[in-house]
Design an enzyme around this catalytic site. Structure first.
Site, PDB file in Angstrom:
ATOM      1  N   HIS A 399      -0.626  28.289  48.846  1.00 57.68           N
ATOM      2  CA  HIS A 399      -0.565  29.413  49.797  1.00 57.68           C
ATOM      3  C   HIS A 399      -0.105  29.014  51.177  1.00 57.68           C
ATOM      4  O   HIS A 399      -0.364  29.744  52.138  1.00 57.68           O
ATOM      5  CB  HIS A 399      -1.935  30.073  49.936  1.00 57.68           C
ATOM      6  CG  HIS A 399      -2.412  30.766  48.711  1.00 57.68           C
ATOM      7  ND1 HIS A 399      -2.243  32.112  48.497  1.00 57.68           N
ATOM      8  CD2 HIS A 399      -3.058  30.291  47.626  1.00 57.68           C
ATOM      9  CE1 HIS A 399      -2.772  32.446  47.343  1.00 57.68           C
ATOM     10  NE2 HIS A 399      -3.273  31.353  46.781  1.00 57.68           N
ATOM     11  N   LYS A 590      -3.974  40.041  62.080  1.00 52.84           N
ATOM     12  CA  LYS A 590      -3.941  38.875  61.190  1.00 52.84           C
ATOM     13  C   LYS A 590      -4.725  37.769  61.881  1.00 52.84           C
ATOM     14  O   LYS A 590      -5.093  37.911  63.049  1.00 52.84           O
ATOM     15  CB  LYS A 590      -2.505  38.417  60.938  1.00 52.84           C
ATOM     16  CG  LYS A 590      -1.690  38.259  62.237  1.00 52.84           C
ATOM     17  CD  LYS A 590      -0.223  37.956  61.986  1.00 52.84           C
ATOM     18  CE  LYS A 590       0.601  39.167  61.642  1.00 52.84           C
ATOM     19  NZ  LYS A 590       1.053  39.204  60.249  1.00 52.84           N
ATOM     20  N   ARG A 591      -4.988  36.672  61.160  1.00 53.83           N
ATOM     21  CA  ARG A 591      -5.650  35.562  61.829  1.00 53.83           C
ATOM     22  C   ARG A 591      -4.832  35.095  63.031  1.00 53.83           C
ATOM     23  O   ARG A 591      -3.613  35.213  63.047  1.00 53.83           O
ATOM     24  CB  ARG A 591      -5.839  34.397  60.854  1.00 53.83           C
ATOM     25  CG  ARG A 591      -7.003  34.600  59.914  1.00 53.83           C
ATOM     26  CD  ARG A 591      -8.322  34.686  60.649  1.00 53.83           C
ATOM     27  NE  ARG A 591      -8.741  33.403  61.147  1.00 53.83           N
ATOM     28  CZ  ARG A 591      -9.775  32.712  60.661  1.00 53.83           C
ATOM     29  NH1 ARG A 591     -10.518  33.200  59.687  1.00 53.83           N
ATOM     30  NH2 ARG A 591     -10.090  31.535  61.170  1.00 53.83           N
ATOM     31  N   LYS A 596       1.891  32.198  63.683  1.00 57.69           N
ATOM     32  CA  LYS A 596       2.046  33.648  63.534  1.00 57.69           C
ATOM     33  C   LYS A 596       2.578  34.295  64.820  1.00 57.69           C
ATOM     34  O   LYS A 596       3.088  35.389  64.811  1.00 57.69           O
ATOM     35  CB  LYS A 596       0.723  34.281  63.113  1.00 57.69           C
ATOM     36  CG  LYS A 596       0.262  33.858  61.719  1.00 57.69           C
ATOM     37  CD  LYS A 596      -1.103  34.457  61.383  1.00 57.69           C
ATOM     38  CE  LYS A 596      -1.679  33.946  60.071  1.00 57.69           C
ATOM     39  NZ  LYS A 596      -1.095  34.622  58.888  1.00 57.69           N
ATOM     40  N   THR A 700       0.481  39.502  53.537  1.00 56.15           N
ATOM     41  CA  THR A 700       0.181  40.646  52.689  1.00 56.15           C
ATOM     42  C   THR A 700      -0.080  41.884  53.541  1.00 56.15           C
ATOM     43  O   THR A 700       0.096  43.011  53.079  1.00 56.15           O
ATOM     44  CB  THR A 700      -1.046  40.373  51.793  1.00 56.15           C
ATOM     45  OG1 THR A 700      -2.046  39.724  52.579  1.00 56.15           O
ATOM     46  CG2 THR A 700      -0.674  39.468  50.626  1.00 56.15           C
ATOM     47  N   LYS A 704       1.003  46.064  53.240  1.00 60.02           N
ATOM     48  CA  LYS A 704       0.102  47.208  53.447  1.00 60.02           C
ATOM     49  C   LYS A 704       0.689  48.172  54.473  1.00 60.02           C
ATOM     50  O   LYS A 704       0.623  49.394  54.303  1.00 60.02           O
ATOM     51  CB  LYS A 704      -1.276  46.719  53.906  1.00 60.02           C
ATOM     52  CG  LYS A 704      -2.019  45.910  52.837  1.00 60.02           C
ATOM     53  CD  LYS A 704      -3.175  45.085  53.397  1.00 60.02           C
ATOM     54  CE  LYS A 704      -3.593  44.017  52.379  1.00 60.02           C
ATOM     55  NZ  LYS A 704      -4.417  42.944  52.976  1.00 60.02           N
TER      56      LYS A 704
HETATM   57  C1  26W Z   1      -9.345  24.870  55.801  1.00 62.05           C
HETATM   58  C2  26W Z   1      -8.367  24.642  54.761  1.00 62.05           C
HETATM   59  C3  26W Z   1      -7.546  25.799  54.420  1.00 62.05           C
HETATM   60  C4  26W Z   1      -6.223  25.628  54.169  1.00 62.05           C
HETATM   61  C5  26W Z   1      -5.462  26.692  53.789  1.00 62.05           C
HETATM   62  C6  26W Z   1      -8.112  27.053  54.306  1.00 62.05           C
HETATM   63  C7  26W Z   1      -7.361  28.123  53.933  1.00 62.05           C
HETATM   64  C8  26W Z   1      -6.033  27.939  53.662  1.00 62.05           C
HETATM   65  C9  26W Z   1      -5.236  29.107  53.165  1.00 62.05           C
HETATM   66  C10 26W Z   1      -4.191  28.599  52.214  1.00 62.05           C
HETATM   67  C11 26W Z   1      -4.695  29.929  54.275  1.00 62.05           C
HETATM   68  C12 26W Z   1      -4.235  31.260  53.799  1.00 62.05           C
HETATM   69  O1  26W Z   1      -5.006  32.194  53.753  1.00 62.05           O
HETATM   70  N1  26W Z   1      -2.944  31.392  53.484  1.00 62.05           N
HETATM   71  C13 26W Z   1      -2.341  32.696  53.343  1.00 62.05           C
HETATM   72  O2  26W Z   1      -2.361  33.096  52.002  1.00 62.05           O
HETATM   73  C14 26W Z   1      -1.868  34.420  51.872  1.00 62.05           C
HETATM   74  C15 26W Z   1      -2.039  34.826  50.449  1.00 62.05           C
HETATM   75  O3  26W Z   1      -1.153  34.145  49.631  1.00 62.05           O
HETATM   76  C16 26W Z   1      -0.431  34.508  52.344  1.00 62.05           C
HETATM   77  O4  26W Z   1      -0.023  35.848  52.290  1.00 62.05           O
HETATM   78  C17 26W Z   1      -0.307  33.998  53.775  1.00 62.05           C
HETATM   79  O5  26W Z   1       1.041  33.947  54.166  1.00 62.05           O
HETATM   80  C18 26W Z   1      -0.928  32.622  53.879  1.00 62.05           C
HETATM   81  O6  26W Z   1      -0.961  32.197  55.232  1.00 62.05           O
END
Ligand code: 26W
Length: 855
Positions: A399, A590-591, A596, A700, A704
Site C-alpha cells: 500500500h 486525509k491523513r 500529500k 480512496t 468517494k
Molecule cells: C507504521 C507503519 C505503516 C506503514 C504503512 C503503517 C501504515 C502504512 C499504510 C500502508 C499506510 C496507508 O494507509 N496507505 C494507504 O493505503 C490506501 C489503501 O490502499 C491507499 O489508498 C493510500 O494511497 C495509501 O497511502
C-alpha cells in the site's frame, strides 16, 4: 490445582468438578447436540413496525433494564442496536454454519486495521430495517437519527489502509464470498484529535466506554499465543531431527466477533478481532510464588498487547509492542482457522484448497514463518512439504511507495520475541538466495539487495521481501502504483517472478459512501435508473445522458445544496464552525503527511489572501470559497503537526479579515473520522488530491468524492490517473509534474529556493508567513515549515505551485458557469462506478484468490 467456584450451586445441578472449564479451555462442546429444529437456530423477529417495537421494548426492558420512560438515549441506542442484531442473527448463524459445511475455499483477510465507522446505519440498511425502525421509534417518541448520533465509531485504523479493509469486507459479504476478516480489538482506537491554540492535542479514544453492542466475545474459543524463550533441537521417535520452541511467556487471545452483513442478501459474514488477556497458567505461576503484586502486573503486561492502535500511518517506529501485536493477531488467526473452520482431521497438505490469507501490507507478514512453524514443528512436515503449502496460502498487497514506510524488524528484537521464527526466516532466506544465485550467477550485489535480511544500518528483517518471497501474488493498489512497484520498489522481485505481480485498483463501498452517506442523491439515482446501482455501480453510466438534462441538473444541484445545509448544521453543533452560504466547498481530507501536500493547499489560501490585502486584486475577484481541511497527524510527526498549527492560524486570521468581504473562509473541524467523512464528502464541490506524483499509492477519498459529484483537482498520481481517464480531461483539473518528470527533476538536482526567488506570488505567500502575521507578530513560529520548504522540499511543493495556481484559476472559471460545473459533476458520478469495492473484490477473486462466490 483447586478450582472450587465461589458459588456452590448454579441453576442446574452440575457439580463444580464437572464444569467443562475446570482446567484447560475447551474448544467446543464435547458432544454435538442436535435437535430437529436445528435448521431454524434463531427465530427472526417480525419485519413489521409492531414487531419491531415489541422487540425494541423487550431489549430495553430486559437487557438495559429500564422502562421506556426512564431510559436514556444511550439505553435506547443500545436497545436499538441489539434489536437490529437480533434481526441479523439467524442469518449470521446460518452463514457461519454453511461456510464450515460447504468446504469451499475462503479468504482470510489479515489486517492490523479496520476503520469501520458507525455500525448502526449500515446494519439497518443491510437488514432493510431503516424505514421500519424509523417508524417504530417514532411511535415511541424517539428520533432514529438521534440514536444514530449516539454511536461512537470504532476507529480501529489510521486511514486509507484501514478503511479499505472495512470496504472490502462489506463487499465480500454483499457478493456472497466465503470470507473472514481477522484483526485486533484495540481498546483504544485512533486518538481523538483536539486543537489547543491551533495545535493538535491527542486524547485517548475510549470507544468502548459506553458499552459495545456490536461485539460478541468468545472467551471459550481463546487461543494461547507464545512469546520469547529459546529453541532446542531433538530427535523424534522416528529418528528425525526436529526443533521445538520453548517459549518464555504467553497470552490468551480472546476472539470478539462482529457481524458483517451483506446488503439485502441474507448473508452475514464475520469479522473476528482478537483481544489480549493474561493466561491463567502465567498468573498462577507467579501467584504461587507469593508475589501478588507481580501477578497483577503480569496481567497488565499481557493486556497491553491489544491496548492501543499505533497512530503512525507511514513511518514504522520499530516498537517491540507493535511486533507483539502483529504476531499476536496473526498467530491467533491462523490457529483459529485451522482449528475452528477446518477441524481436527483436515489434512493440512491441502490447506491452499481451503484458504488464502490476504496480507494487508506487511503488518501480518510474520504469519509466513508462523505457518511454517506450525506445519514443521507441530505437524511434523518436512521443510519442502511445508514450503509447498505455505507458498500457496499467502498473497501480499503493498500500500505504499515511500521507502521509509516499509517495515523492517531488527533481528535482535525479532529473535528475542520470536526465536523460532527468526530461524525459519533465515532458512527461507538461504533457500531463496540460492534461487537468486542460480538465476543471476555472480550477481552478489543483487543478492544483497534482495536478501530478506538487511545488514545496514543494523541486521534486520525486511518484511516486504519476506512477503514477496512467500506470496503467490503481489499487488499494488492502482495501475500506476503497481507499475512503480514492478519498476522500482520491488523491481528485483519482478525480474525474478514477473508472473507474481498484478494490480487491483482500490475501491470503496457504495453502500456506506453513496447509499447511506448521500441518501438524497441515492433517491434521485434510484428514481432515475432504479436501485440496481447499489450492488452494480457501473450502472451509474446510465446517468450520462442526464448531464445534458436541465431538469436533472437542477435536481442534482438541489441535492448538493441540501448536503451543504446538512454539513453546516453539523459543523455548527459539532465544532461551532459557521459555514457561509453560497460558497464553493473546497475539501481536503486525509491523513496529514508531507507527501500529500496540505502545505500546497494552505499556500494557495495564503496567496489569495496576500493578493487581496496587498491590493493586487480586489476581494470581489475571488470566487466565494470555503476551504475545509480534515487531518490527523501522527503524534510524533513534527512537520505534520506544525502544518496543522499553520492551517489553524491562517484560518483564524483569514476568517476574521473584513477586507476579504467574507469571500474566503477556512474551516478545520477537529477529529476527522469516518463519521465526519460521511457528511463532508457529499457536500463537497471540489476534491483536493494533490500529492506529489509517484507518492500516493492509490487514494480512496478521491473515489468517494467523484462518486458524490465533486470535481477533482489533482496530480497524475495513484488512482487519480484512472479517475481522470474515466471522467475525461474536461471534467478533471489536472496539474503538476508527472512521475517521470519528478524523477528527472530529482536527478537533475532540485533547488526549491530558485522557485521561491523566481515566482513572486510564491515568494509573497511564504514571506507573509515569515512576517509573523499568522503568529501574533512572531516571525519564527513557522520556521520549521518554511525552512523545510526552502531548503529541502522533499515533496516539491514549490515546483508544482505555479501549475496548481493555474489549475485553480480553471476551477474558478468553470465554477462561474454553474451549468457546466453541474454537468461535469454528474459525469464524474456517472463514470466512476468502476471504483466500487465490489469490482475490486471481483478482481482479487479472479487475479489472486481463484475463488468463486457461494450461493
Ligand atoms: C507504521 C507503519 C505503516 C506503514 C504503512 C503503517 C501504515 C502504512 C499504510 C500502508 C499506510 C496507508 O494507509 N496507505 C494507504 O493505503 C490506501 C489503501 O490502499 C491507499 O489508498 C493510500 O494511497 C495509501 O497511502
Amino acid at each position: 490445582m483447586n478450582t472450587m467456584p465461589e458459588f456452590a450451586h448454579t441453576n442446574g445441578a452440575m457439580h463444580a468438578d464437572e464444569s467443562p472449564q475446570t482446567d484447560h479451555r475447551v474448544l467446543g462442546p464435547a458432544n454435538k447436540p442436535t435437535h430437529p429444529m436445528a435448521l431454524a437456530p434463531v427465530a427472526t423477529p417480525r419485519h413489521s413496525v409492531d414487531g419491531f417495537v415489541q422487540e425494541f421494548l423487550h431489549e430495553l426492558n430486559t437487557t438495559q433494564g429500564v422502562t421506556l420512560s426512564a431510559s436514556t438515549i444511550n439505553d435506547q441506542y443500545k436497545a436499538l442496536a441489539l434489536t437490529v442484531r437480533n434481526y441479523l442473527m439467524a442469518r449470521w448463524l446460518e452463514t457461519t454454519r454453511n461456510s464450515i459445511k460447504s468446504k469451499s475455499k475462503a479468504v482470510a483477510y489479515l489486517s492490523a486495521e479496520y476503520l469501520l465507522g458507525r455500525q448502526l446505519g449500515n446494519a439497518l440498511l443491510a437488514a432493510d430495517l431503516a424505514d421500519i425502525a424509523q417508524e417504530g421509534l417514532k411511535q415511541c417518541g424517539i428520533e432514529l437519527w438521534q440514536l444514530r448520533a449516539q454511536e461512537v465509531e470504532p476507529g480501529l485504523g489510521n486511514g486509507g489502509l484501514g478503511r479499505l479493509a472495512a470496504c472490502f469486507i462489506d463487499s465480500l459479504a454483499t457478493m456472497n464470498v466465503p470470507s473472514v476478516g481477522y484483526g485486533i480489538r484495540y481498546e483504544y482506537g485512533i486518538f481523538r484529535q483536539t486543537f489547543v491554540d491551533g495545535r493538535q492535542v491527542e486524547q485517548p479514544d475510549t470507544w468502548l466506554s459506553l458499552g459495545s453492542p456490536w461485539e460478541f466475545p468468545h472467551p471459550e474459543a481463546a487461543v494461547t499465543i507464545n512469546f520469547g524463550g529459546t529453541t532446542e533441537k531433538y530427535t523424534d521417535e522416528d529418528g528425525r531431527e526436529r526443533t521445538r520452541w520453548l517459549p518464555e511467556w504467553d497470552v490468551q487471545a480472546i476472539p470478539y466477533n462482529y457481524m458483517v452483513p451483506g446488503y439485502l442478501n441474507g448473508r452475514v459474514n464475520t469479522l473476528r478481532l482478537w483481544s489480549a488477556e493474561a493466561t491463567r497458567a502465567f498468573d498462577l505461576q507467579i501467584f504461587n510464588s507469593g508475589d501478588y503484586a507481580r501477578a497483577v502486573r503480569a496481567q497488565t503486561f499481557a493486556e497491553n498487547i491489544s491496548k492501543v492502535l499505533y497512530p503512525e500511518d507511514s513511518t514504522p517506529q520499530g516498537k517491540e509492542l507493535r511486533l507483539q501485536q502483529q504476531y499476536f493477531f496473526v498467530a491467533a488467526s491462523i490457529r483459529d482457522f485451522i482449528n475452528q473452520v477446518l477441524g481436527e482431521d483436515f489434512d493440512l497438505h491441502n490447506l491452499s484448497d481451503r484458504i488464502i490469507f490476504q496480507l494487508n501490507d506487511t503488518h501480518p507478514v510474520i504469519g509466513v514463518p508462523e505457518l511454517m512453524r506450525v506445519l514443521i514443528d507441530e505437524e511434523g512436515f518436512g521443510w519442502d512439504e511445508a514450503w509447498e503449502v505455505t507458498s500457496k496460502c499467502f498473497a501480499y498487497t503493498c500500500h505504499t511507495l515511500l521507502p521509509e514506510a516499509l517495515e523492517v524488524w531488527p533481528t535482535e528484537l525479532l529473535g528475542r520475541l520470536l526465536p523460532r521464527h527468526l530461524e525459519i526466516i533465515y532458512a527461507i532466506n538461504d533457500r531463496f538466495l540460492e534461487q537468486v544465485r542460480d538465476r543471476f550467477p555472480g550477481d552478489e550485489v543483487r543478492v544483497g539487495r534482495m536478501s530478506i535480511i538487511a545488514e545496514y544500518p543494523e541486521r534486520a528483517v525486511r518484511m516486504a521481501h519476506l512477503a514477496s518471497v512467500a506470496a503467490t501474488k503481489i499487488n499494488g493498489v492502482a495501475e500506476l502504483h503497481s507499475q512503480l512497484l514492478r519498476d522500482k520498489v520491488l523491481k528485483d522481485f519482478a525480474d525474478l517472478w514477473p508472473e507474481k505481480f498484478t494490480n487491483v485498483t482500490n475501491g470503496v463501498t457504495p453502500r456506506r459512501f453513496l447509499r447511506m452517506a448521500n441518501y438524497k442523491l441515492s433517491g434521485l439515482l434510484t428514481e432515475t435508473i432504479g436501485s440496481g446501482w447499489v450492488t452494480d455501480l457501473e450502472r451509474l453510466r446510465e446517468l450520462e445522458p442526464c448531464a445534458d438534462d436541465p431538469e436533472f441538473r437542477e435536481k442534482f444541484r438541489e441535492v448538493k445544496a441540501f448536503n451543504k445545509r446538512r454539513l453546516t448544521n453539523l459543523l455548527r453543533a459539532r465544532d461551532g464552525i459557521d459555514l457561509p452560504e453560497g460558497h464553493m466547498l473546497d475539501v481536503m481530507v486525509k491523513r496529514l503527511h508531507e507527501y500529500k501536500r496540505q502545505s500546497l493547499k494552505i499556500l494557495h489560501v495564503i496567496s489569495l489572501y496576500e493578493q487581496v490585502i496587498s491590493g493586487k486584486i480586489s476581494a470581489d475577484e475571488i470566487t466565494p470559497r470555503t476551504v475545509v481541511f480534515g487531518a490527523k497527524a501522527a503524534p510524533g510527526y513534527r512537520l505534520a503537526k506544525d502544518t496543522i498549527h499553520l492551517i489553524n492560524k491562517v484560518a483564524s486570521v483569514v476568517n476574521e479579515d473584513k477586507r476579504l468581504d467574507g469571500r474566503l473562509k477556512v474551516a478545520f473541524p477537529a477529529n476527522y473520522n469516518v463519521t465526519l467523512a460521511e457528511k463532508l464528502i457529499p457536500a463537497a464541490d471540489l476534491s483536493e488530491q494533490i500529492s506529489l506524483a509517484g507518492k500516493e499509492a492509490s487514494g480512496t477519498g478521491n473515489m468517494k468524492f467523484a462518486l458524490n459529484g465533486a470535481l477533482t483537482i489533482g496530480t497524475d498520481d495513484g488512482a487519480n490517473v484512472e479517475i481522470r481517464e474515466l471522467v475525461g480531461d474536461d471534467h478533471f483539473f489536472l496539474f503538476g509534474m508527472t512521475e517521470p518528470e519528478v524523477e528527472a527533476l530529482q536527478a537533475k538536482g532540485y533547488h526549491p529556493g530558485e522557485y521561491y526567488q523566481n515566482n513572486p506570488q510564491l515568494k509573497a505567500a511564504v514571506d507573509l508567513i515569515q512576517s509573523g502575521i499568522f503568529s501574533g507578530g512572531d516571525r519564527g513560529t513557522f520556521d520549521s515549515l518554511t525552512s523545510s520548504w526552502l531548503y529541502h522540499d522533499r515533496f516539491m511543493v514549490f515546483a508544482d505551485f505555479d501549475s496548481y495556481i493555474a489549475a485553480q484559476k480553471k476551477v474558478e472559471e468553470k465554477y462561474a458557469d454553474q451549468d457546466a460545473w453541474t454537468r461535469s459533476a454528474i459525469l464524474n458520478m456517472a463514470r466512476t462506478g468502476y471504483f466500487s469495492s465490489d469490482r475490486s473484490m471481483r478482481d482479487y477473486m479472479t487475479r489472486i484468490w481463484n475463488i468463486t462466490p457461494d450461493f
